[in-house]
Every structure is written in C-alpha cells, then in structure tokens.
Design an enzyme around this catalytic site. Structure first.
Site, short mmCIF file in Angstrom:
data_model
loop_
_atom_site.label_atom_id
_atom_site.label_comp_id
_atom_site.label_asym_id
_atom_site.label_seq_id
_atom_site.Cartn_x
_atom_site.Cartn_y
_atom_site.Cartn_z
N HIS A 18 51.48 24.51 38.57
CA HIS A 18 52.25 24.32 39.84
C HIS A 18 53.31 24.36 38.61
O HIS A 18 54.34 24.02 38.87
CB HIS A 18 52.14 23.10 39.52
CG HIS A 18 50.71 22.84 40.75
ND1 HIS A 18 49.93 21.97 40.59
CD2 HIS A 18 50.93 23.11 42.14
CE1 HIS A 18 48.93 21.86 41.34
NE2 HIS A 18 49.86 22.91 42.23
N LYS A 42 44.06 12.99 54.09
CA LYS A 42 43.89 13.76 53.16
C LYS A 42 43.67 12.88 51.75
O LYS A 42 43.88 12.19 51.45
CB LYS A 42 44.93 14.77 52.17
CG LYS A 42 44.62 15.90 52.46
CD LYS A 42 45.80 16.95 51.57
CE LYS A 42 45.13 18.43 51.98
NZ LYS A 42 46.46 19.23 51.19
N ARG A 91 49.35 32.75 44.90
CA ARG A 91 48.96 32.91 43.25
C ARG A 91 48.41 34.56 43.64
O ARG A 91 48.42 35.77 42.83
CB ARG A 91 46.99 32.12 43.45
CG ARG A 91 48.09 30.84 42.15
CD ARG A 91 47.14 29.86 42.72
NE ARG A 91 47.03 29.80 43.59
CZ ARG A 91 46.43 28.01 44.18
NH1 ARG A 91 45.80 27.58 43.70
NH2 ARG A 91 46.28 27.81 45.48
N SER A 129 43.94 22.96 41.12
CA SER A 129 43.77 21.55 41.03
C SER A 129 42.24 21.27 41.12
O SER A 129 41.80 20.75 40.53
CB SER A 129 44.14 20.88 41.67
OG SER A 129 45.77 20.76 41.44
P1 ADP Z 1 49.12 21.98 49.01
O1 ADP Z 1 47.82 20.67 49.51
O2 ADP Z 1 50.06 21.82 49.95
O3 ADP Z 1 48.43 23.21 49.45
P2 ADP Z 1 48.84 21.98 46.23
O4 ADP Z 1 49.32 20.99 44.90
O5 ADP Z 1 47.41 22.91 45.87
O6 ADP Z 1 49.17 21.45 47.10
O7 ADP Z 1 49.70 23.16 45.62
C1 ADP Z 1 51.32 23.32 46.40
C2 ADP Z 1 51.82 24.56 45.97
O8 ADP Z 1 51.59 25.57 44.56
C3 ADP Z 1 51.24 25.85 46.70
O9 ADP Z 1 51.89 26.59 47.57
C4 ADP Z 1 50.13 26.39 46.33
O10 ADP Z 1 50.18 27.71 46.60
C5 ADP Z 1 50.92 26.42 44.75
N1 ADP Z 1 50.01 26.50 43.20
C6 ADP Z 1 48.77 25.42 43.20
N2 ADP Z 1 48.47 25.78 42.46
C7 ADP Z 1 49.45 27.03 42.11
C8 ADP Z 1 49.19 28.14 40.63
N3 ADP Z 1 48.08 28.27 39.67
N4 ADP Z 1 49.90 28.99 41.17
C9 ADP Z 1 50.89 29.13 40.95
N5 ADP Z 1 51.69 28.04 42.19
C10 ADP Z 1 50.36 27.47 42.59
#
Ligand code: ADP
Length: 161
Positions: A18, A42, A91, A129
């Site tokens: 992130h 959620k 990703r 996450s």
């Molecule tokens: P959501 O529940 O909105 O998907 P996340 O926190 O899981 O929230 O992800 C937020 C954004 O960050 C999404 O676009 C996800 O694809 C991206 N994301 C999550 N992990 C990574 C990572 N390791 N590298 C790049 N982008 C990521």
C-alpha cells in the site's frame, strides 16, 4: 488547479505494498489522500482510528499525503474533497476483475471520476493485508511486509488475542 488524488481502501492493516502505491501517487499528483474506509458491513481486525494511525505514521515523510476516513459513496467523498482521481493498486491479473468492476461502477456514478491504476514494486506483488494478519496470528515476524509501527500493532493485537 491542484490535482488531488484519493487512494481508498480497507488498509487492515496498511502494508508495504500500500505504502509503495502511496509513494508513487505522491510523485504524480499534487496531493494524495489515503482514505480509510469505514464500512459497517465489513468486519475489520483494526478499528478505523487504529488504521488511520498506522497510515499517518507511515506517510509522515510525505508532505503531500495525508490520511482520512470516509463512509458512504466514494464518489461523493471525492466530490467533497474536490478530487477527480481515484487511485487503486494492481498486483496481479486476478485483481483486475474486481478492480475493473469497481472502476466501471464509479464511472457510472460519476463520469468525471477517473480511476488510475498503479503497479507496486515486484517484491510487493504477493502481499495482502489478509495474509499479513494470518502470519501475525500464527506468531511469525511481519517486519518484511509492514512498517515497524504496524508490526508492533500486529504483535499487540494478536499476541493478546
Ligand atoms: P479494499 O478492501 O478496498 O480492496 P485493500 O486495503 O485491500 O482495500 O486495498 C486497497 C487497494 O490497494 C486496492 O486497490 C488493492 O488492490 C491495493 N493493494 C492491496 N495490496 C497491495 C499491494 N501489496 N501492492 C499494491 N497494491 C495493493
């Protein structure tokens, strides 16, 4: 007019992946708002304030980024913030299905909103996450995946639990 981008997500917790996306966005846009979602339907491991605190700590060195939270429709939040760009991270190909759906929906809700996809460094490709939470729950070290602050928070949460 300054170009404001919103990077929304659960950030439960924020990972190095992130953060990589926030840093890339901060190099492109004048201002980046990392928007932690506060979605009652959620279930999250960390509360909104805990998740914001983790983001704030991680972006301390980025003067044009800040942390916030939002409820309700994302496109309405963007309007309130006078932002037209929505950042999402991609990703792997399997992310695309969901991300395209989301982007297309948001475009239908507000045609002025543009979703920009950014790709993290290779080392973050398989980082999520959910996996970090699982690893922490099993007692493994998470330093490679999250910031030292988040790592401490994970230890506190899952050791006590
Ligand atoms: P959501 O529940 O909105 O998907 P996340 O926190 O899981 O929230 O992800 C937020 C954004 O960050 C999404 O676009 C996800 O694809 C991206 N994301 C999550 N992990 C990574 C990572 N390791 N590298 C790049 N982008 C990521």
């Amino acid at each position: 007019m300054s170009r404001i981008a919103v990077y929304p997500g659960s950030f439960d917790p924020l990972t190095r992946g992130h953060l990589d996306i926030v840093q890339r966005a901060a190099r492109i846009f004048d201002h980046v708002i990392v928007a932690v979602s506060n979605n009652a339907s959620k279930r999250h491991s960390f509360s909104v304030s805990e998740r914001i605190e983790m983001v704030e700590d991680a972006i301390r060195g980025l003067p044009n980024a800040d942390a916030d939270t939002f409820t309700g429709l994302l496109v309405d939040y963007l309007k309130r913030k006078k932002a037209r760009v929505l950042i999402r991270g991609l990703r792997v190909v399997s992310d695309m299905d969901y991300e395209f759906q989301l982007a297309s929906f948001n475009r239908r809700l507000n045609k002025d909103v543009e979703t920009v996809f950014l790709m993290p460094d290779d080392q973050h490709t398989y980082l999520a996450s959910s996996m970090v939470r699982e690893v922490a729950r099993l007692g493994a070290d998470t330093d490679a995946f999250v910031t030292p602050f988040v790592s401490r928070r994970l230890k506190l949460k899952f050791r006590a639990g």
